[in-house]
Design a protein around this motif. Structure first.
Motif, PDB file in Angstrom:
ATOM      1  N   ASP A 252       0.816  -1.210   0.000  1.00 24.75           N
ATOM      2  CA  ASP A 252       0.000   0.000   0.000  1.00 24.75           C
ATOM      3  C   ASP A 252       0.852   1.265   0.000  1.00 24.75           C
ATOM      4  OD1 ASP A 252      -2.328  -1.484  -0.030  1.00 24.75           O
ATOM      5  OD2 ASP A 252      -2.365  -1.658   2.152  1.00 24.75           O
ATOM      6  N   ARG A 253       2.175   1.107   0.171  1.00 25.54           N
ATOM      7  CA  ARG A 253       3.083   2.241   0.028  1.00 25.54           C
ATOM      8  C   ARG A 253       3.258   2.631  -1.441  1.00 25.54           C
ATOM      9  NH1 ARG A 253       7.707   1.676   4.724  1.00 25.54           N
ATOM     10  NH2 ARG A 253       6.328   0.879   6.356  1.00 25.54           N
ATOM     11  N   ILE A 254       2.815   1.761  -2.317  1.00 24.91           N
ATOM     12  CA  ILE A 254       2.834   2.086  -3.748  1.00 24.91           C
ATOM     13  C   ILE A 254       1.513   2.792  -4.060  1.00 24.91           C
ATOM     14  CG2 ILE A 254       3.017   1.171  -6.082  1.00 24.91           C
ATOM     15  CD1 ILE A 254       4.382  -1.302  -4.925  1.00 24.91           C
ATOM     16  N   SER A 255       1.590   4.059  -4.393  1.00 24.81           N
ATOM     17  CA  SER A 255       0.379   4.851  -4.585  1.00 24.81           C
ATOM     18  C   SER A 255      -0.235   4.634  -5.965  1.00 24.81           C
ATOM     19  CB  SER A 255       0.692   6.337  -4.409  1.00 24.81           C
ATOM     20  OG  SER A 255       1.499   6.809  -5.474  1.00 24.81           O
ATOM     21  N   VAL A 256      -1.501   4.964  -6.076  1.00 23.44           N
ATOM     22  CA  VAL A 256      -2.192   4.897  -7.373  1.00 23.44           C
ATOM     23  C   VAL A 256      -1.486   5.785  -8.389  1.00 23.44           C
ATOM     24  CG1 VAL A 256      -4.341   5.507  -8.565  1.00 23.44           C
ATOM     25  CG2 VAL A 256      -4.422   4.269  -6.382  1.00 23.44           C
ATOM     26  N   ASP A 257      -1.063   6.956  -7.957  1.00 18.26           N
ATOM     27  CA  ASP A 257      -0.383   7.877  -8.872  1.00 18.26           C
ATOM     28  C   ASP A 257       0.907   7.274  -9.420  1.00 18.26           C
ATOM     29  OD1 ASP A 257      -2.349   9.755  -8.565  1.00 18.26           O
ATOM     30  OD2 ASP A 257      -1.265  10.960  -7.099  1.00 18.26           O
ATOM     31  N   LYS A 258       1.656   6.552  -8.558  1.00 13.76           N
ATOM     32  CA  LYS A 258       2.908   5.946  -9.017  1.00 13.76           C
ATOM     33  C   LYS A 258       2.653   4.838 -10.031  1.00 13.76           C
ATOM     34  CE  LYS A 258       5.649   7.066  -4.915  1.00 13.76           C
ATOM     35  NZ  LYS A 258       6.282   6.547  -3.667  1.00 13.76           N
ATOM     36  N   VAL A 259       1.602   4.056  -9.809  1.00 14.76           N
ATOM     37  CA  VAL A 259       1.284   2.993 -10.765  1.00 14.76           C
ATOM     38  C   VAL A 259       0.789   3.601 -12.075  1.00 14.76           C
ATOM     39  CG1 VAL A 259      -0.074   0.918 -11.194  1.00 14.76           C
ATOM     40  CG2 VAL A 259       0.761   1.396  -8.884  1.00 14.76           C
ATOM     41  N   ALA A 260      -0.040   4.634 -11.993  1.00 15.28           N
ATOM     42  CA  ALA A 260      -0.516   5.308 -13.205  1.00 15.28           C
ATOM     43  C   ALA A 260       0.654   5.895 -13.984  1.00 15.28           C
ATOM     44  CB  ALA A 260      -1.521   6.399 -12.838  1.00 15.28           C
ATOM     45  N   ALA A 261       1.633   6.468 -13.275  1.00  9.35           N
ATOM     46  CA  ALA A 261       2.812   7.017 -13.947  1.00  9.35           C
ATOM     47  C   ALA A 261       3.611   5.914 -14.623  1.00  9.35           C
ATOM     48  CB  ALA A 261       3.684   7.765 -12.942  1.00  9.35           C
ATOM     49  N   ALA A 262       3.710   4.752 -13.962  1.00  3.86           N
ATOM     50  CA  ALA A 262       4.430   3.625 -14.556  1.00  3.86           C
ATOM     51  C   ALA A 262       3.735   3.134 -15.828  1.00  3.86           C
ATOM     52  CB  ALA A 262       4.547   2.484 -13.546  1.00  3.86           C
ATOM     53  N   VAL A 263       2.395   3.148 -15.816  1.00  9.09           N
ATOM     54  CA  VAL A 263       1.650   2.782 -17.027  1.00  9.09           C
ATOM     55  C   VAL A 263       1.989   3.751 -18.156  1.00  9.09           C
ATOM     56  CG1 VAL A 263      -0.642   2.592 -18.058  1.00  9.09           C
ATOM     57  CG2 VAL A 263      -0.224   1.647 -15.781  1.00  9.09           C
ATOM     58  N   GLY A 264       1.990   5.054 -17.840  1.00 11.67           N
ATOM     59  CA  GLY A 264       2.315   6.048 -18.853  1.00 11.67           C
ATOM     60  C   GLY A 264       3.709   5.870 -19.422  1.00 11.67           C
ATOM     61  N   GLN A 265       4.679   5.578 -18.559  1.00 13.14           N
ATOM     62  CA  GLN A 265       6.046   5.353 -19.013  1.00 13.14           C
ATOM     63  C   GLN A 265       6.134   4.105 -19.889  1.00 13.14           C
ATOM     64  OE1 GLN A 265       8.769   5.353 -15.629  1.00 13.14           O
ATOM     65  NE2 GLN A 265       7.430   6.814 -14.604  1.00 13.14           N
ATOM     66  N   THR A 266       5.403   3.077 -19.503  1.00 16.77           N
ATOM     67  CA  THR A 266       5.449   1.816 -20.255  1.00 16.77           C
ATOM     68  C   THR A 266       4.809   1.976 -21.623  1.00 16.77           C
ATOM     69  OG1 THR A 266       5.348   0.609 -18.167  1.00 16.77           O
ATOM     70  CG2 THR A 266       4.876  -0.633 -20.162  1.00 16.77           C
ATOM     71  N   VAL A 267       3.708   2.717 -21.686  1.00 16.56           N
ATOM     72  CA  VAL A 267       3.072   2.979 -22.977  1.00 16.56           C
ATOM     73  C   VAL A 267       4.014   3.760 -23.881  1.00 16.56           C
ATOM     74  CG1 VAL A 267       1.238   4.277 -24.116  1.00 16.56           C
ATOM     75  CG2 VAL A 267       0.697   2.851 -22.137  1.00 16.56           C
ATOM     76  N   ALA A 268       4.729   4.713 -23.296  1.00 11.38           N
ATOM     77  CA  ALA A 268       5.588   5.587 -24.091  1.00 11.38           C
ATOM     78  C   ALA A 268       6.847   4.889 -24.585  1.00 11.38           C
ATOM     79  CB  ALA A 268       5.973   6.820 -23.268  1.00 11.38           C
ATOM     80  N   VAL A 269       7.442   4.042 -23.741  1.00 13.82           N
ATOM     81  CA  VAL A 269       8.720   3.421 -24.084  1.00 13.82           C
ATOM     82  C   VAL A 269       8.698   1.954 -23.664  1.00 13.82           C
ATOM     83  CG1 VAL A 269      11.225   3.458 -23.783  1.00 13.82           C
ATOM     84  CG2 VAL A 269       9.932   5.601 -23.702  1.00 13.82           C
ATOM     85  N   SER A 270       8.830   1.045 -24.621  1.00 13.18           N
ATOM     86  CA  SER A 270       8.922  -0.373 -24.314  1.00 13.18           C
ATOM     87  C   SER A 270      10.398  -0.715 -24.086  1.00 13.18           C
ATOM     88  CB  SER A 270       8.364  -1.217 -25.464  1.00 13.18           C
ATOM     89  OG  SER A 270       6.965  -1.066 -25.550  1.00 13.18           O
ATOM     90  N   SER A 271      10.697  -1.236 -22.924  1.00 11.85           N
ATOM     91  CA  SER A 271      12.069  -1.638 -22.602  1.00 11.85           C
ATOM     92  C   SER A 271      12.007  -2.933 -21.829  1.00 11.85           C
ATOM     93  CB  SER A 271      12.764  -0.551 -21.776  1.00 11.85           C
ATOM     94  OG  SER A 271      12.061  -0.356 -20.565  1.00 11.85           O
ATOM     95  N   ARG A 272      13.170  -3.538 -21.597  1.00 12.04           N
ATOM     96  CA  ARG A 272      13.188  -4.741 -20.776  1.00 12.04           C
ATOM     97  C   ARG A 272      12.653  -4.389 -19.391  1.00 12.04           C
ATOM     98  NH1 ARG A 272      12.970  -8.850 -23.739  1.00 12.04           N
ATOM     99  NH2 ARG A 272      13.773 -10.172 -22.082  1.00 12.04           N
ATOM    100  N   ILE A 273      12.200  -5.379 -18.658  1.00 14.30           N
ATOM    101  CA  ILE A 273      11.643  -5.149 -17.331  1.00 14.30           C
ATOM    102  C   ILE A 273      12.612  -4.342 -16.471  1.00 14.30           C
ATOM    103  CG2 ILE A 273      11.010  -6.261 -15.154  1.00 14.30           C
ATOM    104  CD1 ILE A 273       8.792  -6.556 -17.039  1.00 14.30           C
ATOM    105  N   ARG A 274      12.153  -3.221 -15.951  1.00 12.28           N
ATOM    106  CA  ARG A 274      12.933  -2.419 -15.008  1.00 12.28           C
ATOM    107  C   ARG A 274      12.274  -2.509 -13.642  1.00 12.28           C
ATOM    108  NH1 ARG A 274      12.634   2.830 -15.645  1.00 12.28           N
ATOM    109  NH2 ARG A 274      10.910   2.876 -17.123  1.00 12.28           N
ATOM    110  N   ILE A 275      13.089  -2.747 -12.599  1.00  9.15           N
ATOM    111  CA  ILE A 275      12.571  -2.839 -11.242  1.00  9.15           C
ATOM    112  C   ILE A 275      12.686  -1.472 -10.587  1.00  9.15           C
ATOM    113  CG2 ILE A 275      12.821  -3.967  -8.989  1.00  9.15           C
ATOM    114  CD1 ILE A 275      14.034  -6.358 -10.427  1.00  9.15           C
TER     115      ILE A 275
END
Length: 339
Positions: free
Chosen positions: A313-336
C-alpha cells in the motif's frame, strides 16, 4: 522419445515452464513432447508449437487416475516440481526415466536426479526448469522467453472487447491469491484515474476474484464509460485474446502478467517483498516496469505484527498510473523500481 513435462499448478508456473519444451524440441528434434497440467490451465497450451499433447490431473484424483496420466507410452517424465503423489504414480506405472530434484526424501522415486537448490533464488524459474533437462543427459542452452499462441480468429474476437474503448488499451487485473496484495480499491481507483487520463481500461479476474473484488469494493457508483468490467466472464483463451490486443497489463505477481509477457505485451507488475516472490526468480520475461516497495525483504508474511504490513500500500495509485504512462511511451526490458 516420448517425454511428459509435469507442472500441474498455476498459470504463471506453466508459462515459465514452456522454455523446457522449446529447448527439448531443439535438442531432440524427433521427440514427442507432452505436458501434464491442471484442467484449468490446459487451454493455455492449445496450438503451442512445441507441445504435441496435453494431459490433465487434479491433485484430488485417486492414485489410479494419476497413474493413467503416465500411461500410453510415456518414456520419460520430467518433474519440474517434485509432487510426491505424482512421482509415486509414475514409479508405479513403470515410466522408464523419471527426472526430479535430488533433495527431497521421496527423490528415491526418481532414477535421474538433478541437484540444484531453487531456494537460493539465484536465477529465474524458467532457468531452473530448463536445467532439469540435464536429467535426460542433455545440455540446455540459454533460455528464450516463453511464448503462447493464438489463432487469427481468436485475436479478432479479442479485439472486439476493445471496440468501444479509447486507446491506449490497459488491462487491470486486481486478482491474485498471494499473502499480500495491492488493495482492490486501489485497483479500482487506478482504473478510474487511467480512464480520466484518456485510456481504455478492461478489468479482468476469475469468478472468485470478482466476488472478492465486489466484496472489498462495495460501490454503487457506475464505472466511467472508458472502463469495461469483464471480471468473471472470460475463459483463459478469451483472456489471452483480450491481452493480445492491449498495450499494457497491470497486475500483481500473477498469471496474467506472464501471459502478457508471453504474448509480447508490456506489463506493470506489483511485487511484494517476500523472499519467495523475488523478481529475480518470478518476474515476467518481457517488457515493462516492476514496482516493489522499498522495504526489507522478508522470509514470509507475518501479517499485521510486521512493521511493514502496509508494504504494497506504500505504492500509490499515482505511481502505478505514472508507470503505465512510461510503459506505454517506451517499451524496454523489465525495469525494477523501488517505491
Amino acid at each position: 522419445m516420448n517425454v511428459l513435462i509435469v507442472r500441474p499448478d498455476g498459470i504463471g508456473d506453466v508459462v515459465v515452464s514452456l522454455p523446457v519444451a522449446t529447448q527439448l524440441r531443439h535438442l531432440v528434434p524427433g521427440a514427442t513432447i507432452g505436458f501434464l497440467v491442471s484442467p484449468t490451465v490446459a487451454p493455455l497450451l492449445e496450438s503451442h508449437r512445441d507441445v504435441d499433447y496435453v494431459r490433465t490431473i487434479r491433485f484430488s484424483d485417486p492414485l489410479s487416475e494419476l497413474r493413467r496420466a503416465f500411461s500410453g507410452g510415456v518414456e520419460a517424465a520430467v518433474f519440474l516440481k517434485p509432487f510426491q503423489r505424482l512421482m509415486w504414480a509414475a514409479w508405479l506405472e513403470g515410466v522408464p526415466i523419471r527426472v526430479a530434484t535430488g533433495y527431497r526424501w521421496y527423490s528415491v522415486l526418481a532414477n535421474r536426479r538433478v541437484y540444484e537448490h531453487r531456494s537460493e533464488f539465484s536465477k529465474h524459474e524458467s532457468e531452473y526448469n530448463v536445467e532439469m533437462l540435464r536429467g535426460l543427459q542433455l545440455s540446455p542452452g540459454k533460455v528464450q522467453p516463453p511464448r503462447v499462441f493464438l489463432s487469427d480468429q481468436e485475436r479478432a474476437r479479442g479485439a472486439l472487447s476493445w471496440e468501444n474503448l479509447p486507446s491506449p488499451r490497459i488491462v487491470v487485473h486486481p486478482g491474485g491469491l498471494s499473502a499480500r496484495r495491492w488493495r482492490p480499491e486501489h485497483y479500482r481507483d487506478l482504473a478510474v484515474e487511467l480512464a480520466r487520463t484518456g485510456y481504455g481500461v478492461v478489468l479482468t479476474g476469475s469468478p472468485t476474484e470478482k466476488m472478492q473484488f465486489e466484496q472489498d469494493v462495495p460501490s454503487t457508483a457506475p464505472l466511467p464509460a472508458e472502463i469495461s468490467n469483464r471480471m468473471g466472464e472470460l475463459s483463459i483463451r478469451e483472456l489471452m485474446a483480450l491481452i493480445a490486443n492491449a498495450h499494457v497489463v497491470v497486475s500483481g505477481a500473477t498469471g496474467p502478467a506472464h501471459i502478457a509477457a508471453a504474448l509480447g505485451v508490456s506489463t506493470v507488475s506489483l511485487f511484494d517483498p517476500r523472499r519467495n516472490n523475488l523478481p529475480v526468480r518470478w518476474k515476467p520475461l518481457g517488457t515493462g516496469i516492476l514496482l516493489r516497495p522499498d522495504v526489507p525483504t522478508c522470509g514470509k508474511c507475518l501479517g499485521e505484527v510486521c512493521p511493514y504490513w502496509d508494504c504494497l500500500d506504500r505504492i500509490s495509485v499515482d505511481k502505478v498510473a505514472a508507470a503505465v504512462g512510461q510503459t506505454v511511451a517506451v517499451s524496454s526490458r523489465i525495469r525494477i523500481v523501488h517505491v
